[in-house]
Write an enzyme that holds these catalytic residues in place. Sequence first.
Site, short mmCIF file in Angstrom:
data_model
loop_
_atom_site.label_atom_id
_atom_site.label_comp_id
_atom_site.label_asym_id
_atom_site.label_seq_id
_atom_site.Cartn_x
_atom_site.Cartn_y
_atom_site.Cartn_z
N GLY A 12 -0.38 3.50 -0.62
CA GLY A 12 0.97 3.77 -1.08
C GLY A 12 1.21 3.23 -2.48
O GLY A 12 2.33 3.27 -2.98
N ASP A 15 -2.83 3.16 -7.56
CA ASP A 15 -4.27 3.32 -7.67
C ASP A 15 -4.83 4.31 -6.64
O ASP A 15 -5.53 5.26 -6.99
CB ASP A 15 -4.97 1.96 -7.53
CG ASP A 15 -4.57 1.00 -8.64
OD1 ASP A 15 -4.21 1.49 -9.73
OD2 ASP A 15 -4.63 -0.22 -8.43
N CYS A 106 -11.50 -8.35 4.89
CA CYS A 106 -10.79 -7.11 5.19
C CYS A 106 -11.54 -5.90 4.65
O CYS A 106 -11.70 -4.90 5.34
CB CYS A 106 -9.38 -7.15 4.60
SG CYS A 106 -8.47 -5.61 4.79
N GLY A 130 -8.97 3.15 -3.90
CA GLY A 130 -8.49 3.02 -5.28
C GLY A 130 -8.99 1.76 -5.95
O GLY A 130 -8.34 1.27 -6.87
N CYS A 204 -1.58 -9.31 1.78
CA CYS A 204 -0.69 -8.31 2.36
C CYS A 204 0.05 -8.83 3.58
O CYS A 204 1.20 -8.49 3.80
CB CYS A 204 -1.45 -7.04 2.69
SG CYS A 204 -2.69 -7.20 3.98
#
Length: 366
Positions: A12, A15, A106, A130, A204
């Site tokens: 979202g 990139d 991750c 990205g 995140c």
Amino acid sequence: MNENRVIVAMSGGVDSSVAAALLVQQGYEIIGVTMKTWGFMEVGGAPKHESGCCSLDAVFDAKSVASKLNSPHYTFDFTESFENEVINNFVDEYLHGRTPNPCVICNRKIKWDELIKKADSLEAKYIATGHYANVVYDEKINRYKLKTGKDTKKDQSYALWGLTQNSLSRTIFPLANYTKEEVRQLATDFELKTAKKPDSQEICFVADNNYERFLREKSPDLIEKITGGDLIYKGKKVGSHKGIPFYTIGQRKGLGMAFGKPAYVTNIDYEGNKIFVGDKEELLKYELEADDINYVSTNSFFIGEKVFAKIRYMDIPAGAEITAVDNNRLSLKFENPKLSITPGQSLVIYDKDGFVLAGGIISKSK
RNA sequence: UGCCGGGUCGUCUAAUGGCAGGACAACGCCCUUUGGAGGCGUCUGCAGAGGUUCGAAUCCUCUCCCGGCAG
């Protein structure tokens, strides 16, 4: 397996939106995928809706971009594996006085391993992200090599050292030859609604960037047990620390104590529940040991091999020499001392051309 | 209550009659798809009361604290 089909991980942000658009432009058939990695409502700390990857708005933005590109978009729930692989590791490392790199785990375990499974089931040969990085196949040594992207300022190869040869063989980095500036321009040219979104930055799942709060909520009992040990400055106890997990090597802020000159965390003694504080010079070390080594653009090192190494994300590769190699463990020595070599952080070894030779987790400095 | 020191930002410390300054800490912003670092900036103090003086952190008195020495 469809050779022309690509699963694009769309966070979202700008990139990944541009990455998707470029692939479409190049004639690929893309399927946009947004990975739900944690419960939006459960993390606490007032998530920033407009920026953080994986927020509700982010999913919506990713969908809009996919739709603009006339491509399908799915949201997959990886919450469980993210919790097991990334968050548990993150908490556990901090509780043991080490400083983890959640993005590294991750990328390897979730973004790639899990996404490739999805690619298999959707019969897509490739996955794309990205990231500012590059992958090239070298037929001489029959390896897929990972390389710094064109935008060395934004380069993300550091966080990708854990990728396996299989993962790399199925990866496309559409932004490999673009700078961030060019990507923003492309986003505008493609008329993507994400063109002006600010860069994301925090972990995140710790949206307010307050990992102390996160750890306290996640593991209150364990933290209780390791709190209140000695804070030691130049061999003398000067106070009590607030818990092993809340310190990291080289840390200056938050010590809450004045010594007339800047003081830094120089050592964390997990066994003895002690935090050592000292002068900046004490942080300078030449050697380190790393384990969990993953070979990327090479399949071996020899003793005495000259390489360049980074010991943290925003670090300039520094000249070093391999001093020991043993299965998935190695040691190296820098030409000049490095500040704050930190256990738990990733060591990434490059060659002079910017290829990622290998990476690992720092276990100790010497 | 008979004897000496000494009390300046949160901490350490300058200014010895002339605009209370610095270091560290704290806080804020910048930087950054990890933590830390780094850069820029901000805040806060003369223990209290009186006096001398054009002017007091500085000199004088008393009060309140804190160290010692004397017991």
